[in-house]
Enzyme design. Structure first.
Site, mmCIF file in Angstrom:
data_model
loop_
_atom_site.group_PDB
_atom_site.id
_atom_site.type_symbol
_atom_site.label_atom_id
_atom_site.label_comp_id
_atom_site.label_asym_id
_atom_site.label_seq_id
_atom_site.Cartn_x
_atom_site.Cartn_y
_atom_site.Cartn_z
ATOM 1 N N HIS A 171 23.335 38.112 -16.108
ATOM 2 C CA HIS A 171 24.537 37.603 -15.433
ATOM 3 C C HIS A 171 25.550 38.743 -15.280
ATOM 4 O O HIS A 171 25.653 39.614 -16.143
ATOM 5 C CB HIS A 171 25.142 36.452 -16.239
ATOM 6 C CG HIS A 171 26.226 35.748 -15.498
ATOM 7 N ND1 HIS A 171 27.514 36.249 -15.419
ATOM 8 C CD2 HIS A 171 26.216 34.604 -14.774
ATOM 9 C CE1 HIS A 171 28.246 35.433 -14.674
ATOM 10 N NE2 HIS A 171 27.479 34.423 -14.269
ATOM 11 N N GLU A 220 24.453 36.159 -6.742
ATOM 12 C CA GLU A 220 25.877 35.935 -7.004
ATOM 13 C C GLU A 220 26.677 37.190 -6.648
ATOM 14 O O GLU A 220 26.695 38.150 -7.432
ATOM 15 C CB GLU A 220 26.099 35.619 -8.480
ATOM 16 C CG GLU A 220 25.383 34.385 -8.970
ATOM 17 C CD GLU A 220 25.981 33.881 -10.278
ATOM 18 O OE1 GLU A 220 26.623 32.839 -10.253
ATOM 19 O OE2 GLU A 220 25.822 34.557 -11.302
HETATM 20 P P1 PGA Z 1 31.963 30.352 -10.641
HETATM 21 O O1 PGA Z 1 30.934 31.105 -11.650
HETATM 22 O O2 PGA Z 1 31.248 29.159 -10.100
HETATM 23 O O3 PGA Z 1 33.123 29.991 -11.536
HETATM 24 O O4 PGA Z 1 32.331 31.327 -9.589
HETATM 25 C C1 PGA Z 1 29.604 31.290 -11.291
HETATM 26 C C2 PGA Z 1 28.926 32.138 -12.341
HETATM 27 O O5 PGA Z 1 29.547 32.945 -13.008
HETATM 28 O O6 PGA Z 1 27.711 32.059 -12.537
#
Ligand code: PGA
Length: 265
Positions: free
Chosen positions: A101, A174
């Site tokens: 992550h 992401e």
């Molecule tokens: P968020 O976080 O939905 O608050 O943007 C997503 C993540 O960190 O996986």
């Protein structure tokens, strides 16, 4: 559209809740989910903090929710102070593990090599890794987003053999600057990046493996208002939800939107 793939809705609670709060929110979501129709085939996965896992693990046999951890170490046993092994996570009824992550890449300096080792160990224990990839804002500005994501996927998986039907791997795209910002990227832009990721998987594995073993999901400021525009995209198989997953109404709202879209996927 494949017609066979269920959508994945994954909650990442990060370090936001204590044990009592985690257990309470899990029970509330579970209760709501039990009251919803057409959730068959939908994958709802919750990743609480390590310390909340043992209590929540007890509820897993009676729920539709699957459990995941937020991190893992790459050895099964040994002198590794503070680390948690894949087998320990299995003891807590975990089926999924977040790996790489961006919080960990940023604050804990996790490298592609560490991510690779964690994926190997996770798969060896028959857990499913959720491999997080994504470019920073600077990398995007420099026109390197495709390159960064292809590199992360390729280095994460290099040399890892996969057996058809016995493995599920999730890639979570992401974009780093979008996480926690309240402003997601355009869903069509996300669709493009998912195609880039799929192409990099096709470069690594036979098409059958890519189609059967991998799911590619989007994460970054998802909420119940915008989730549909992402889930209807042909290459987006689900969402990874941070902030909005801490609010029962919001998270259930996201699941309800997914149920509507699922019919047409
Ligand atoms: P968020 O976080 O939905 O608050 O943007 C997503 C993540 O960190 O996986």
């Amino acid at each position: 559209m494949t017609g066979t793939k269920s959508l994945l809705i994954l909650a990442n609670w990060k370090m936001q809740l204590n044990n009592a709060e985690s257990l309470a929110l899990f029970k509330e979501i579970d209760e709501e989910l039990k009251g919803l129709k057409n959730t068959e085939g939908m994958g709802v996965i919750i990743c609480p903090s390590f310390t909340a896992l043992p209590e929540i693990a007890k509820l897993i046999p009676e729920t539709k929710i699957k459990l995941g951890a937020q991190d893992v170490f790459w050895e099964q046993v040994g002198v590794y102070t503070g680390e948690v092994s894949p087998e320990m996570l299995k003891e807590c009824n975990c089926q999924y593990v977040l790996v790489g992550h961006s919080d960990r890449r940023t604050y804990l300096k996790e490298t592609d090599e560490m991510v690779h080792l964690k994926i190997k160990a996770t798969l060896a224990s028959l857990l499913s890794p959720v491999i997080c990839v994504g470019e920073t804002f600077k990398e995007r500005q420099l026109g390197r987003k495709d390159y960064v994501v292809i590199r992360q996927v390729t280095q994460a998986l290099s040399g890892i053999d996969l057996i058809l039907d016995s493995t599920q791997l999730i890639i979570a795209y992401e974009p780093v600057w979008v996480i926690g910002s309240g402003q997601a990227i355009d869903s069509e832009e996300a669709e493009y990046m998912h195609q880039v990721i799929k192409q990099s998987l096709i470069d690594l594995y036979p098409m059958k493996i890519v189609e059967n073993c991998f799911r590619i999901i989007y994460g970054g400021s998802i909420n119940s208002q915008i989730v549909k525009s992402f889930l209807v995209q042909p290459h987006i198989d689900g969402v990874l939800v941070g902030g909005a997953s801490l609010n029962k109404e919001e998270f259930i709202g996201i699941i309800k939107e997914a149920i509507k879209v699922q019919k047409f996927k």
